[in-house]
Design an enzyme around this catalytic site. Sequence first.
Site, PDB file in Angstrom:
ATOM      1  N   LEU A 208      36.746  43.695  44.942  1.00 37.60           N
ATOM      2  CA  LEU A 208      37.573  43.043  44.908  1.00 37.60           C
ATOM      3  C   LEU A 208      37.810  41.982  43.182  1.00 37.60           C
ATOM      4  O   LEU A 208      37.167  41.794  43.156  1.00 37.60           O
ATOM      5  CB  LEU A 208      37.715  42.481  46.247  1.00 37.60           C
ATOM      6  CG  LEU A 208      37.807  42.855  47.644  1.00 37.60           C
ATOM      7  CD1 LEU A 208      36.964  41.714  48.504  1.00 37.60           C
ATOM      8  CD2 LEU A 208      39.339  43.644  46.903  1.00 37.60           C
ATOM      9  N   HIS A 209      38.960  42.320  43.279  1.00 37.61           N
ATOM     10  CA  HIS A 209      39.374  40.966  41.746  1.00 37.61           C
ATOM     11  C   HIS A 209      41.190  40.548  41.463  1.00 37.61           C
ATOM     12  O   HIS A 209      41.213  40.105  40.372  1.00 37.61           O
ATOM     13  CB  HIS A 209      39.058  41.659  40.334  1.00 37.61           C
ATOM     14  CG  HIS A 209      39.382  42.835  39.802  1.00 37.61           C
ATOM     15  ND1 HIS A 209      39.686  43.918  40.130  1.00 37.61           N
ATOM     16  CD2 HIS A 209      40.229  42.609  39.074  1.00 37.61           C
ATOM     17  CE1 HIS A 209      40.883  44.995  39.308  1.00 37.61           C
ATOM     18  NE2 HIS A 209      40.905  44.146  38.825  1.00 37.61           N
ATOM     19  N   ARG A 210      41.586  41.258  41.803  1.00 34.78           N
ATOM     20  CA  ARG A 210      43.162  41.347  42.042  1.00 34.78           C
ATOM     21  C   ARG A 210      43.163  39.793  42.362  1.00 34.78           C
ATOM     22  O   ARG A 210      43.280  38.872  42.957  1.00 34.78           O
ATOM     23  CB  ARG A 210      43.987  42.386  42.707  1.00 34.78           C
ATOM     24  CG  ARG A 210      43.930  43.580  42.535  1.00 34.78           C
ATOM     25  CD  ARG A 210      45.233  44.183  41.967  1.00 34.78           C
ATOM     26  NE  ARG A 210      44.796  45.276  40.799  1.00 34.78           N
ATOM     27  CZ  ARG A 210      44.883  45.886  40.100  1.00 34.78           C
ATOM     28  NH1 ARG A 210      45.557  45.008  39.728  1.00 34.78           N
ATOM     29  NH2 ARG A 210      45.133  46.616  39.071  1.00 34.78           N
TER      30      ARG A 210
END
Length: 378
Positions: A208-210
Site C-alpha cells: 500500500l502506498h497510494r
Amino acid sequence: MMQRLRIDLIAAARPNFMKIAPLFHALRRESWCSVRLVHTGQHYDKNMSDAFFSDLGLPAPDLHLGVGSGSHAEQTANVMLGYEAACVAERPGLTLVVGDVNATVACALVAAKLHIPVAHLEAGLRSGDRDMPEEINRLVTDTLADILWTPSPDGDANLAAEGVSPKKITRVGNIMIDSYELMRERIEASGERQRLGLERGGYAVVTLHRPSNVDAAGPLGELVRQLIAVAARLPLVFPVHPRTRKNLEAFGLWTTLAQAPGVQLVEPLGYVDFMNLVCDARLIVTDSGGVQEETTYLGIPCLTLRTTTERPITLTEGSNQLIATAELVPAVENILSGNGVHGRRPELWDGHTAARVVADIRRRWNLVAAEAVEAVVP
C-alpha cells in the site's frame, strides 16, 4: 554504413526499474545502437533503488540526475533541468521513457522541445481518473511521443480514440513479464518466504502506498482495522513503503498493526525477494499498478484497493478485482472459499516484449535511414 542510433533509456522511479531492465539487456546486445542509462533519482532511497538495480543486473547508471523527492512541480522541473543539460552535452537519437511517473513526462517534454524523437513504452493506459497524477503524466507523454508501444488492445483503442496516428502505435505486450522471466530462477531460489516462516499458499502479501489510501488518518485507520481482521483468517506479510510507514507512525497506527496476531511488517524488499513472496501467496492486497499485472500472469487472486485501474485487462481477462476498503474481509473470504477470479494470461504477455520493442526500433530506424538516402540520391 548506417550511423549507430544513440538511445537514452530513462530509469525514473523504482516501479520503472523492472521495465527498463529487459530493454537495457536486449539493446546492449545490438550492434546498430548504443545505450545511455539515465537514472533521474526520483523517489531516491538507497536501500530500495540499489537493491532493485542489483537484482535486475543493471550496471551503475551512465548518468544520475539526483533529483530526489519533492512536490510534483519540483520533481518535474528538476528532471527537466538535469535532462536538458544532458541532452545538450550529448544529444541522443532517441529518448525512451517507460511508465507514468513524473520523470517520464519530464524527459519526454525535454526531448520533444529539442526535437529528439520520443518513444513511450506502456503507452495507451488510461484509468479515466484525472485525480491521479499518473493519469496526467500518461496523457501528456502519449501526446508528445513519436512511437507508442502498448501492452494490450485497450491501449490501442485509447490512443485511436485520442486521434493518434496508427503508424505511431505498435502493440508489443507487457514488459513486466519480461522482467519476471528474466529473474525467474533467482526469484524461485530467493528463500524469502522460508526466511519469514511462511507456508506456500498459506498467506497474503500486502502493498500500500497510494495517497488516497495512506495519506489521511481516517482511510488508513480503516485499512488497518480491515487488515487486522483479515490476518485473523490468513497470515499477512506487509513490506511497508517508506511513505506508508511514515503515516502509520504519524497517525499512531504502527504499533497497533505491528502487534496484531498474524501480521508481519517488513522492510521494503528488492524485486527478487518481493516476487518470491508473491509467487507462493494465496492472494495479494495492493494499490499498485504493476502487481495487478504480475498476479494476472501468475494466476494469483489480486484485490486492488482502488476505484479505477489503468490496466482493465487485468479485470476482464486476469485475476484482479477492484474493491473498496470495507469490502476487503468478505472479498478475502470469497477467495478462500474457492470463488475468486482466476482468469488467463493476455495475448503477448509472454516474456518477449523487449525483443519486439528492439525489432520495432530497428524497423523504424531503417525506414528513417532509407528515407534519408532517397532524399539525397538523384
